[in-house]
Design a protein around this motif. Structure first.
Motif, PDB file in Angstrom:
ATOM      1  N   GLY A  45       0.821  -1.212   0.000  1.00  0.00           N
ATOM      2  CA  GLY A  45       0.000   0.000   0.000  1.00  0.00           C
ATOM      3  C   GLY A  45       0.850   1.256   0.000  1.00  0.00           C
ATOM      4  N   TYR A  46       0.287   2.317  -0.569  1.00  0.00           N
ATOM      5  CA  TYR A  46       0.974   3.609  -0.587  1.00  0.00           C
ATOM      6  C   TYR A  46       1.077   4.156   0.835  1.00  0.00           C
ATOM      7  CZ  TYR A  46       2.090   8.475  -1.202  1.00  0.00           C
ATOM      8  OH  TYR A  46       2.720   9.690  -1.108  1.00  0.00           O
ATOM      9  N   ARG A  47       2.258   4.610   1.171  1.00  0.00           N
ATOM     10  CA  ARG A  47       2.508   5.343   2.415  1.00  0.00           C
ATOM     11  C   ARG A  47       3.476   6.467   2.090  1.00  0.00           C
ATOM     12  NH1 ARG A  47       4.500   0.483   4.855  1.00  0.00           N
ATOM     13  NH2 ARG A  47       6.235   1.729   5.605  1.00  0.00           N
ATOM     14  N   GLU A  48       3.320   7.571   2.758  1.00  0.00           N
ATOM     15  CA  GLU A  48       4.170   8.736   2.502  1.00  0.00           C
ATOM     16  C   GLU A  48       5.658   8.406   2.612  1.00  0.00           C
ATOM     17  OE1 GLU A  48       4.491  12.480   1.079  1.00  0.00           O
ATOM     18  OE2 GLU A  48       2.591  11.468   1.470  1.00  0.00           O
ATOM     19  N   GLU A  49       6.043   7.556   3.579  1.00  0.00           N
ATOM     20  CA  GLU A  49       7.464   7.233   3.752  1.00  0.00           C
ATOM     21  C   GLU A  49       8.021   6.356   2.631  1.00  0.00           C
ATOM     22  OE1 GLU A  49       5.030   6.615   6.007  1.00  0.00           O
ATOM     23  OE2 GLU A  49       5.372   4.700   6.982  1.00  0.00           O
ATOM     24  N   LEU A  50       7.173   5.861   1.734  1.00  0.00           N
ATOM     25  CA  LEU A  50       7.628   5.087   0.578  1.00  0.00           C
ATOM     26  C   LEU A  50       7.644   5.930  -0.700  1.00  0.00           C
ATOM     27  CD1 LEU A  50       5.668   1.735   1.142  1.00  0.00           C
ATOM     28  CD2 LEU A  50       8.030   2.260   1.762  1.00  0.00           C
ATOM     29  N   SER A  51       7.412   7.226  -0.553  1.00  0.00           N
ATOM     30  CA  SER A  51       7.311   8.086  -1.734  1.00  0.00           C
ATOM     31  C   SER A  51       8.549   8.966  -1.893  1.00  0.00           C
ATOM     32  CB  SER A  51       6.064   8.974  -1.646  1.00  0.00           C
ATOM     33  OG  SER A  51       6.206   9.901  -0.594  1.00  0.00           O
ATOM     34  N   PHE A  52       8.773   9.414  -3.127  1.00  0.00           N
ATOM     35  CA  PHE A  52       9.859  10.378  -3.352  1.00  0.00           C
ATOM     36  C   PHE A  52       9.286  11.784  -3.461  1.00  0.00           C
ATOM     37  CE2 PHE A  52       8.662   9.497  -7.729  1.00  0.00           C
ATOM     38  CZ  PHE A  52       8.831  10.701  -8.373  1.00  0.00           C
ATOM     39  N   THR A  53       8.023  11.877  -3.756  1.00  0.00           N
ATOM     40  CA  THR A  53       7.267  13.125  -3.760  1.00  0.00           C
ATOM     41  C   THR A  53       5.833  12.727  -3.426  1.00  0.00           C
ATOM     42  OG1 THR A  53       6.799  15.122  -5.054  1.00  0.00           O
ATOM     43  CG2 THR A  53       6.740  13.061  -6.246  1.00  0.00           C
ATOM     44  N   PRO A  54       5.070  13.566  -2.790  1.00  0.00           N
ATOM     45  CA  PRO A  54       3.721  13.154  -2.400  1.00  0.00           C
ATOM     46  C   PRO A  54       2.929  12.537  -3.563  1.00  0.00           C
ATOM     47  CG  PRO A  54       4.230  15.261  -1.410  1.00  0.00           C
ATOM     48  CD  PRO A  54       5.365  14.930  -2.359  1.00  0.00           C
ATOM     49  N   GLY A  55       2.405  11.326  -3.298  1.00  0.00           N
ATOM     50  CA  GLY A  55       1.578  10.657  -4.289  1.00  0.00           C
ATOM     51  C   GLY A  55       2.300   9.720  -5.240  1.00  0.00           C
ATOM     52  N   LYS A  56       3.627   9.703  -5.206  1.00  0.00           N
ATOM     53  CA  LYS A  56       4.388   8.854  -6.129  1.00  0.00           C
ATOM     54  C   LYS A  56       5.355   7.962  -5.344  1.00  0.00           C
ATOM     55  CE  LYS A  56       4.198  11.798 -10.221  1.00  0.00           C
ATOM     56  NZ  LYS A  56       2.846  12.076 -10.041  1.00  0.00           N
ATOM     57  N   MET A  57       5.238   6.644  -5.579  1.00  0.00           N
ATOM     58  CA  MET A  57       6.101   5.684  -4.889  1.00  0.00           C
ATOM     59  C   MET A  57       7.538   5.829  -5.375  1.00  0.00           C
ATOM     60  SD  MET A  57       4.294   3.720  -2.784  1.00  0.00           S
ATOM     61  CE  MET A  57       4.120   1.971  -2.712  1.00  0.00           C
ATOM     62  N   GLN A  58       8.462   5.734  -4.444  1.00  0.00           N
ATOM     63  CA  GLN A  58       9.888   5.802  -4.744  1.00  0.00           C
ATOM     64  C   GLN A  58      10.308   4.515  -5.455  1.00  0.00           C
ATOM     65  OE1 GLN A  58      12.994   4.535  -3.545  1.00  0.00           O
ATOM     66  NE2 GLN A  58      14.217   6.291  -4.158  1.00  0.00           N
ATOM     67  N   ALA A  59      11.332   4.579  -6.281  1.00  0.00           N
ATOM     68  CA  ALA A  59      11.794   3.418  -7.052  1.00  0.00           C
ATOM     69  C   ALA A  59      12.165   2.238  -6.159  1.00  0.00           C
ATOM     70  CB  ALA A  59      12.987   3.807  -7.931  1.00  0.00           C
ATOM     71  N   THR A  60      12.675   2.507  -4.963  1.00  0.00           N
ATOM     72  CA  THR A  60      13.053   1.425  -4.061  1.00  0.00           C
ATOM     73  C   THR A  60      11.850   0.582  -3.662  1.00  0.00           C
ATOM     74  OG1 THR A  60      14.851   2.801  -3.239  1.00  0.00           O
ATOM     75  CG2 THR A  60      14.255   0.882  -1.911  1.00  0.00           C
ATOM     76  N   ALA A  61      10.710   1.200  -3.420  1.00  0.00           N
ATOM     77  CA  ALA A  61       9.485   0.456  -3.088  1.00  0.00           C
ATOM     78  C   ALA A  61       9.020  -0.372  -4.281  1.00  0.00           C
ATOM     79  CB  ALA A  61       8.388   1.412  -2.636  1.00  0.00           C
ATOM     80  N   ILE A  62       9.118   0.186  -5.471  1.00  0.00           N
ATOM     81  CA  ILE A  62       8.738  -0.540  -6.686  1.00  0.00           C
ATOM     82  C   ILE A  62       9.672  -1.733  -6.883  1.00  0.00           C
ATOM     83  CG2 ILE A  62       8.546  -0.383  -9.208  1.00  0.00           C
ATOM     84  CD1 ILE A  62       7.807   2.623  -8.761  1.00  0.00           C
ATOM     85  N   PHE A  63      10.976  -1.499  -6.692  1.00  0.00           N
ATOM     86  CA  PHE A  63      11.945  -2.589  -6.814  1.00  0.00           C
ATOM     87  C   PHE A  63      11.644  -3.684  -5.793  1.00  0.00           C
ATOM     88  CE2 PHE A  63      15.730  -4.868  -5.613  1.00  0.00           C
ATOM     89  CZ  PHE A  63      16.275  -5.222  -6.833  1.00  0.00           C
ATOM     90  N   ALA A  64      11.357  -3.296  -4.555  1.00  0.00           N
ATOM     91  CA  ALA A  64      11.073  -4.289  -3.513  1.00  0.00           C
ATOM     92  C   ALA A  64       9.860  -5.135  -3.883  1.00  0.00           C
ATOM     93  CB  ALA A  64      10.852  -3.597  -2.173  1.00  0.00           C
ATOM     94  N   ALA A  65       8.812  -4.510  -4.389  1.00  0.00           N
ATOM     95  CA  ALA A  65       7.622  -5.263  -4.795  1.00  0.00           C
ATOM     96  C   ALA A  65       7.978  -6.276  -5.875  1.00  0.00           C
ATOM     97  CB  ALA A  65       6.532  -4.311  -5.284  1.00  0.00           C
ATOM     98  N   ALA A  66       8.759  -5.854  -6.862  1.00  0.00           N
ATOM     99  CA  ALA A  66       9.152  -6.746  -7.963  1.00  0.00           C
ATOM    100  C   ALA A  66      10.034  -7.882  -7.472  1.00  0.00           C
ATOM    101  CB  ALA A  66       9.881  -5.948  -9.048  1.00  0.00           C
ATOM    102  N   ASP A  67      11.036  -7.554  -6.677  1.00  0.00           N
ATOM    103  CA  ASP A  67      11.971  -8.561  -6.180  1.00  0.00           C
ATOM    104  C   ASP A  67      11.267  -9.570  -5.276  1.00  0.00           C
ATOM    105  OD1 ASP A  67      14.755  -9.553  -5.809  1.00  0.00           O
ATOM    106  OD2 ASP A  67      14.420  -8.893  -3.744  1.00  0.00           O
ATOM    107  N   PHE A  68      10.476  -9.094  -4.335  1.00  0.00           N
ATOM    108  CA  PHE A  68       9.741 -10.011  -3.457  1.00  0.00           C
ATOM    109  C   PHE A  68       8.818 -10.916  -4.274  1.00  0.00           C
ATOM    110  CE2 PHE A  68      10.648  -7.428   0.438  1.00  0.00           C
ATOM    111  CZ  PHE A  68      10.966  -8.470   1.300  1.00  0.00           C
ATOM    112  N   ALA A  69       8.114 -10.364  -5.254  1.00  0.00           N
ATOM    113  CA  ALA A  69       7.174 -11.173  -6.041  1.00  0.00           C
ATOM    114  C   ALA A  69       7.896 -12.216  -6.887  1.00  0.00           C
ATOM    115  CB  ALA A  69       6.315 -10.274  -6.927  1.00  0.00           C
ATOM    116  N   ALA A  70       8.943 -11.827  -7.571  1.00  0.00           N
ATOM    117  CA  ALA A  70       9.669 -12.761  -8.441  1.00  0.00           C
ATOM    118  C   ALA A  70      10.296 -13.894  -7.627  1.00  0.00           C
ATOM    119  CB  ALA A  70      10.744 -12.015  -9.235  1.00  0.00           C
ATOM    120  N   VAL A  71      11.014 -13.541  -6.569  1.00  0.00           N
ATOM    121  CA  VAL A  71      11.732 -14.548  -5.788  1.00  0.00           C
ATOM    122  C   VAL A  71      10.759 -15.398  -4.968  1.00  0.00           C
ATOM    123  CG1 VAL A  71      13.529 -14.903  -4.052  1.00  0.00           C
ATOM    124  CG2 VAL A  71      13.861 -13.232  -5.877  1.00  0.00           C
TER     125      VAL A  71
END
Length: 148
Positions: A45-71
């Protein structure tokens, strides 16, 4: 219908328990939506601490979702007493993660005894509409813990 065979009949429960016990998975608020042989679906889920600017997820959160799902998808094929870990993941972000949550669908590409190639697509979800925001190709190292 999966073309894989389960060597561990409790693969889904064991995988979800192991992954959601990880401190990073807990901090991200990672939640599994579906677990099948060779495939998983999870969300963050979106949380402010996972964003790089309000409303947009930071690349690290996107990477984590991809890595966790694939592995995790690769983990569904492991025998009892085995675990896995990421050894490589290449992520391509194709659109912003600007939804209410990230939804990641992981899948096994090529399973192996020691190395499994896997992939994930990450979608930004807003008002029930999914928009592809990233795709990843990963490699998981399969590790025999000796606890059979």
């Amino acid at each position: 219908m999966s073309h894989f065979t389960a060597s561990n009949p409790d693969f889904a429960q064991q995988l979800v328990s192991a992954v959601t016990a990880m401190p990073m998975a807990k901090w991200l608020g990672l939640r599994f939506c579906d677990v099948r042989l060779g495939e998983v679906k999870l969300e963050i889920g979106y949380r402010e601490e996972l964003s790089f600017t309000p409303g947009k997820m930071q690349a690290t959160a996107i990477f984590a979702a991809a890595d966790f799902a694939a592995v995790a998808a690769a983990g569904t094929l492991l025998p009892v007493g085995w675990v896995n870990a990421s050894i490589d993941c290449n992520l391509k972000i194709v659109a912003p993660g600007d939804g209410e949550k990230l939804l990641a669908r992981g899948r096994v590409i090529t399973p192996g005894k020691m190395i499994t190639v896997c992939a994930a697509d990450v979608f930004s979800v807003r008002d029930g509409k999914e928009t592809l925001c990233a795709t990843a190709l990963a490699t998981a190292r399969n590790i025999d813990t000796g606890r059979h």
